[in-house]
Design an enzyme around this catalytic site. Structure first.
Site, PDB file in Angstrom:
ATOM      1  N   SER A  74       0.926  -1.330  -0.328  1.00  0.00           N
ATOM      2  CA  SER A  74      -0.250   0.188   0.164  1.00  0.00           C
ATOM      3  C   SER A  74       0.694   1.246  -0.073  1.00  0.00           C
ATOM      4  O   SER A  74       0.546   2.056  -0.580  1.00  0.00           O
ATOM      5  CB  SER A  74      -0.911   0.115   1.463  1.00  0.00           C
ATOM      6  OG  SER A  74      -0.041  -0.514   2.719  1.00  0.00           O
ATOM      7  N   TRP A  75       1.899   1.242   0.585  1.00  0.00           N
ATOM      8  CA  TRP A  75       2.836   2.024   0.698  1.00  0.00           C
ATOM      9  C   TRP A  75       3.398   2.415  -0.436  1.00  0.00           C
ATOM     10  O   TRP A  75       4.075   3.828  -1.277  1.00  0.00           O
ATOM     11  CB  TRP A  75       3.507   2.371   2.027  1.00  0.00           C
ATOM     12  CG  TRP A  75       4.687   3.584   2.793  1.00  0.00           C
ATOM     13  CD1 TRP A  75       5.276   3.821   3.475  1.00  0.00           C
ATOM     14  CD2 TRP A  75       3.949   4.849   2.188  1.00  0.00           C
ATOM     15  NE1 TRP A  75       5.570   5.111   3.382  1.00  0.00           N
ATOM     16  CE2 TRP A  75       5.235   5.859   2.910  1.00  0.00           C
ATOM     17  CE3 TRP A  75       2.556   5.674   2.019  1.00  0.00           C
ATOM     18  CZ2 TRP A  75       4.865   7.389   3.279  1.00  0.00           C
ATOM     19  CZ3 TRP A  75       2.355   7.261   1.913  1.00  0.00           C
ATOM     20  CH2 TRP A  75       3.477   7.713   2.729  1.00  0.00           C
ATOM     21  N   LYS A  82       7.544   4.166  17.208  1.00  0.00           N
ATOM     22  CA  LYS A  82       6.131   3.891  17.705  1.00  0.00           C
ATOM     23  C   LYS A  82       4.689   2.465  17.257  1.00  0.00           C
ATOM     24  O   LYS A  82       4.262   2.947  17.850  1.00  0.00           O
ATOM     25  CB  LYS A  82       5.461   5.671  16.707  1.00  0.00           C
ATOM     26  CG  LYS A  82       6.024   5.666  14.986  1.00  0.00           C
ATOM     27  CD  LYS A  82       4.475   4.487  14.573  1.00  0.00           C
ATOM     28  CE  LYS A  82       4.953   4.682  12.979  1.00  0.00           C
ATOM     29  NZ  LYS A  82       3.832   3.753  12.039  1.00  0.00           N
ATOM     30  N   LYS A  88       9.705   1.552   7.903  1.00  0.00           N
ATOM     31  CA  LYS A  88       9.984   1.970   9.251  1.00  0.00           C
ATOM     32  C   LYS A  88      10.134   0.354  10.451  1.00  0.00           C
ATOM     33  O   LYS A  88       8.487  -0.610   9.864  1.00  0.00           O
ATOM     34  CB  LYS A  88       8.219   2.484   9.973  1.00  0.00           C
ATOM     35  CG  LYS A  88       8.228   3.809   9.401  1.00  0.00           C
ATOM     36  CD  LYS A  88       6.523   4.446  10.040  1.00  0.00           C
ATOM     37  CE  LYS A  88       6.571   5.988   8.815  1.00  0.00           C
ATOM     38  NZ  LYS A  88       5.268   6.204   9.207  1.00  0.00           N
ATOM     39  N   GLU A  95       4.456  -4.221  12.171  1.00  0.00           N
ATOM     40  CA  GLU A  95       5.813  -3.998  11.889  1.00  0.00           C
ATOM     41  C   GLU A  95       5.859  -4.037  13.792  1.00  0.00           C
ATOM     42  O   GLU A  95       7.148  -4.284  14.417  1.00  0.00           O
ATOM     43  CB  GLU A  95       6.423  -3.001  11.753  1.00  0.00           C
ATOM     44  CG  GLU A  95       5.906  -3.022   9.880  1.00  0.00           C
ATOM     45  CD  GLU A  95       7.372  -3.743   9.130  1.00  0.00           C
ATOM     46  OE1 GLU A  95       8.242  -4.137  10.088  1.00  0.00           O
ATOM     47  OE2 GLU A  95       8.026  -3.791   8.391  1.00  0.00           O
ATOM     48  N   VAL A 147       2.045  -7.009   7.059  1.00  0.00           N
ATOM     49  CA  VAL A 147       3.025  -6.718   8.232  1.00  0.00           C
ATOM     50  C   VAL A 147       2.442  -6.247   9.598  1.00  0.00           C
ATOM     51  O   VAL A 147       2.520  -5.597   8.869  1.00  0.00           O
ATOM     52  CB  VAL A 147       4.532  -6.696   7.486  1.00  0.00           C
ATOM     53  CG1 VAL A 147       5.503  -6.406   8.628  1.00  0.00           C
ATOM     54  CG2 VAL A 147       4.912  -7.652   6.528  1.00  0.00           C
ATOM     55  N   ALA A 149      -0.732   5.398   3.693  1.00  0.00           N
ATOM     56  CA  ALA A 149      -1.079   5.533   2.297  1.00  0.00           C
ATOM     57  C   ALA A 149      -2.324   5.292   1.708  1.00  0.00           C
ATOM     58  O   ALA A 149      -2.733   6.175   0.448  1.00  0.00           O
ATOM     59  CB  ALA A 149      -0.474   3.634   2.149  1.00  0.00           C
ATOM     60  N   ASP A 160       3.862  10.799  14.380  1.00  0.00           N
ATOM     61  CA  ASP A 160       3.497   9.273  14.122  1.00  0.00           C
ATOM     62  C   ASP A 160       2.908   8.473  15.101  1.00  0.00           C
ATOM     63  O   ASP A 160       2.036   7.623  15.071  1.00  0.00           O
ATOM     64  CB  ASP A 160       4.843   8.997  13.182  1.00  0.00           C
ATOM     65  CG  ASP A 160       4.908   7.617  12.190  1.00  0.00           C
ATOM     66  OD1 ASP A 160       3.566   7.073  11.625  1.00  0.00           O
ATOM     67  OD2 ASP A 160       6.005   7.445  11.585  1.00  0.00           O
ATOM     68  N   GLY A 194       7.185   9.659   8.690  1.00  0.00           N
ATOM     69  CA  GLY A 194       6.246  11.098  10.029  1.00  0.00           C
ATOM     70  C   GLY A 194       4.628  10.349  10.027  1.00  0.00           C
ATOM     71  O   GLY A 194       4.234   9.053   9.647  1.00  0.00           O
TER      72      GLY A 194
END
Length: 338
Positions: A10-11, A189, A104, A279, A277, A138, A242, A134
């Site tokens: 997606s990103w 984060k 990230k 993260e 995923v 997405a 974020d 940041g």
């Protein structure tokens, strides 16, 4: 510019659309043949970005050598694949081409290196590395919803090149020289976002979540500074910004996974249920071990690690956190507690 984006999640797709909108010649790579054919045929990914049209001018490919003529390379790769992909791409890209990482996380297979360190080790000094990070879902970037982000690099010219390439009327890019802080804020984060989801799943209130986010940011900054970051970075977009968006939005895979765990679902099943995923699961492992290595107190991270990796009970974790010894809010906690 000719820009290659490695990663069609997606990103990666959202940034490809953004870059194409900015007038760049964009090629997007995926290692999955079936995914590539689907994107080529439908110009959509209904599972990850429903309703978002991928411009036909974006070239979609499985040919990893597609960046041989690129002026800028973007890595939108999950944390577990970043080293392998960087190693392969480094043999292809022209000398001096900047590498922009938008993932990230930390490279657990190589001592919890930051991604920029892993990338630099593979590409060498001739390729400046930029961390683009940041508060950026997405799903919103792909739809042109106003967003701000940070391009962090030790190479100011590379950061400004990235700023010029990505910035437009709905995507504002700031530059920063604090790569360590920007990357650690973006990675850690996810730990707190997963924990925030657990709070939501348990049915705890706004008070609980606000406390978790505030104290979570404190321990992220504490570890970050021990690893060389600047404190003020954690009050900016790659830190507080974020953290807020990932802890509060249902776009966040970390928060959604946490909600399932808070409701009692087994960790492995919750991760599987998300279908992409998470993260924060890997970041919790990294944060836990880095905190132990540096002697930094990260109680939220430690208790989440206990839940995720040691089958700990979430309600016991909350009770233990609430009943810790009395402290001053600004007290520096530098000793890892048992």
């Amino acid at each position: 510019m000719k820009i290659t984006v490695y990663g069609a999640g997606s990103w990666g797709i959202a940034l490809s659309i953004l870059l194409e909108h900015n007038g760049h010649e964009v090629t997007t790579w995926t290692h999955q043949k079936e995914e590539c054919e689907l994107l080529q045929n439908t110009h959509m990914n209904e599972r990850l970005l429903p309703g978002v049209k991928i411009p036909e001018t974006i070239t979609l490919t499985t040919d990893i050598t597609c960046a041989k003529d690129a002026d800028l390379v973007v890595l939108a790769i999950p944390s577990f694949a970043i080293a392998e992909t960087a190693c392969k791409v480094a043999q292809i890209v022209k000398a001096g081409v900047p590498i922009v990482n938008v993932g990230k996380g930390l490279d657990a297979a190589h001592g919890y290196c930051r991604f920029s360190e892993t990338i630099a080790q593979n590409f060498g000094e001739g390729h400046p590395v930029v961390a683009l990070t940041g508060p950026t879902h997405a799903e919103e970037v792909a739809r042109g919803i106003p967003t701000t982000i940070v391009a962090a690099s030790e190479n100011r010219a590379a950061a400004e090149l990235c700023q010029d390439a990505f910035m437009n009327e709905v995507f504002r890019v700031y530059t920063s020289s604090d790569v360590i802080g920007a990357e650690l804020g973006g990675a850690f984060k996810n730990i707190i976002a997963l924990a925030a989801g657990v709070c939501d799943g348990m049915g705890l209130g706004d008070n609980s979540k606000a406390a978790l986010m505030t104290r979570g940011l404190t321990e992220i900054a504490r570890l970050g500074m021990a690893l060389g970051a600047h404190q003020e970075t954690f009050a900016g977009l790659s830190g507080m910004g974020d953290l807020i968006v990932t802890c509060t939005s249902m776009h966040s895979r970390n928060r959604r996974a946490g909600i399932l765990i808070g409701k009692g679902m087994e960790v492995s099943k919750a991760l599987e249920e998300i279908g992409a995923v998470v993260e924060g699961y890997y970041a919790t492992d990294a944060g836990y071990h880095l905190a132990k290595k540096t002697g930094i107190s990260m109680p939220i991270t430690e208790h989440l690690y206990h839940v995720l990796y040691e089958n700990g009970d979430v309600r016991e974790a909350v009770q233990t956190l609430m009943c810790r010894s009395k402290k001053d809010e600004r007290e520096s906690e530098t000793i890892w507690f048992s």
